[in-house]
Design an enzyme around this catalytic site. Sequence first.
Site, PDB file in Angstrom:
ATOM      1  N   SER A 293       0.817  -1.213   0.000  1.00 34.52           N
ATOM      2  CA  SER A 293       0.000   0.000   0.000  1.00 34.52           C
ATOM      3  C   SER A 293       0.854   1.268   0.000  1.00 34.52           C
ATOM      4  O   SER A 293       1.537   1.565  -0.972  1.00 34.52           O
ATOM      5  CB  SER A 293      -0.958  -0.043   1.198  1.00 34.52           C
ATOM      6  OG  SER A 293      -1.914   0.972   1.126  1.00 34.52           O
ATOM      7  N   ASP A 304      10.152   5.694 -10.127  1.00 37.55           N
ATOM      8  CA  ASP A 304       9.751   6.333 -11.381  1.00 37.55           C
ATOM      9  C   ASP A 304      10.481   7.644 -11.611  1.00 37.55           C
ATOM     10  O   ASP A 304      10.792   8.015 -12.753  1.00 37.55           O
ATOM     11  CB  ASP A 304       8.243   6.577 -11.384  1.00 37.55           C
ATOM     12  CG  ASP A 304       7.460   5.338 -11.796  1.00 37.55           C
ATOM     13  OD1 ASP A 304       8.090   4.292 -12.027  1.00 37.55           O
ATOM     14  OD2 ASP A 304       6.217   5.420 -11.899  1.00 37.55           O
ATOM     15  N   LYS A 318      -0.675  -4.094  -3.332  1.00 35.84           N
ATOM     16  CA  LYS A 318      -1.974  -3.493  -2.986  1.00 35.84           C
ATOM     17  C   LYS A 318      -2.021  -2.077  -3.551  1.00 35.84           C
ATOM     18  O   LYS A 318      -1.440  -1.155  -3.008  1.00 35.84           O
ATOM     19  CB  LYS A 318      -2.200  -3.450  -1.479  1.00 35.84           C
ATOM     20  CG  LYS A 318      -3.559  -2.844  -1.111  1.00 35.84           C
ATOM     21  CD  LYS A 318      -3.722  -2.684   0.390  1.00 35.84           C
ATOM     22  CE  LYS A 318      -5.070  -2.055   0.720  1.00 35.84           C
ATOM     23  NZ  LYS A 318      -5.193  -0.670   0.227  1.00 35.84           N
TER      24      LYS A 318
END
Length: 439
Positions: A293, A304, A318
Amino acid sequence: MSKTKYALTGFGATVLSLSLLFSSSFAQSPSESQSRLEAYNKLRKVIGTVENYYVDEVTINEIINKAIDGLLSNLDAHSSYLNEKKYEELKVQTDGEFGGVGITISMKDGALTIISPIEDTPGDKAGLKSGDIILKIDDKSTLNMTIDDAINLMRGKPKTKVKLTIVRKNEPKPFVVDIIRDVIKVESVYAKRIENSEMLYVRVTSFDKKVGKRVAEELKKASWAKGVVLDLRNNPGGLLNQAVELTDLFINEGVIVSQKGRISSEDAEFKASKNSPFAQIPLAVLINNGSASASEIVAGALQDHKRAILVGENTFGKGSVQVVLPLDKNEGLRLTIARYYLPSGRTIQALGITPDLIVHPGVAPREKKDDFSIKESELKQHLENELEKIGDKKEVKKEVKSDEDNKSVISEENLWNDIQLKSAMDALKTWSIINPAKK
């Protein structure tokens, strides 16, 4: 219905009125209206039948509550009905203090399974591991038991005992673990200097409401640090705003995470605030199968943006958004309303984050896969993902702790006992040589 502040990274006691049942936010054709009417009539008939003919007397409030609970639990693995007790427990948990054993659990193929123990809690000290299946709580079987019911059984007064019957991979038979309950006051953030280096180790165990502030404080105190290892292993997640706040400490611009749901009003995009005080310091992030999560949001966003080296194992996967919607002052719904997307547009759901440097725990390579590692894609009601599942399932082992003689330092001996942390350190040293931090 207004959302509370509990946006998570995981009805009522009276009969719903006809006006609520038939309310809709969109225009309906005659055929759609007829279909809804037939569905409501079916529900009414079922409720009436249960009320009149079930072997034991059941009140209408009990029937409705059970119907709501069944509806929410069958939507996905993270939606649930919060009665008064569960609603209060959730608020206490997000404040960072609650009573019980100290483990994060979920369902895998109908079995109550430990995602990860919370560090330095009774469950952790008793040796519970990620992937352990809880067969019994005291003398009650967990077969067909809900997660909320299991949590309620494991929580209790401090200094009282709870007995867990555990099934563990490679153990010949189930075994019993006696645990003394305690007040679970989770220290969500702590930092240590790594011995004989200018590297700072920062451990985040969960995302409660103080994580961003606490990490910033530790970083400011360590002005000497030329690199940071951010440890998110076995971190089950928590509050979305804290994941955003933590990531924002390390990047100056761009999207951190976005969410998209069926209702456009639930779409949101969270961006960096452009005033990050630690945007240049070399950073490595430790992740494993127990990172879920909010942990995955932080790790994925930093990856990224090419802002950190990710070291360890594939994460839990998740990538769904839950919010708590109050029904009244004492009850609410925890409902999945959207999916998370990382800055590149990729999803976390049922895929997780793959580290840049895959390092398994332990010194010697393992010969077999550990089939008891848990991922979002293996949960009974996980949200389907549009991409194919990737990543092996690996065993999770407890990470290193500092030596007893110096609580603020990770010794070289302990560093060598944690191959993932050692690999992160080596990666940071290389980074520091190639691209030294700007001071």
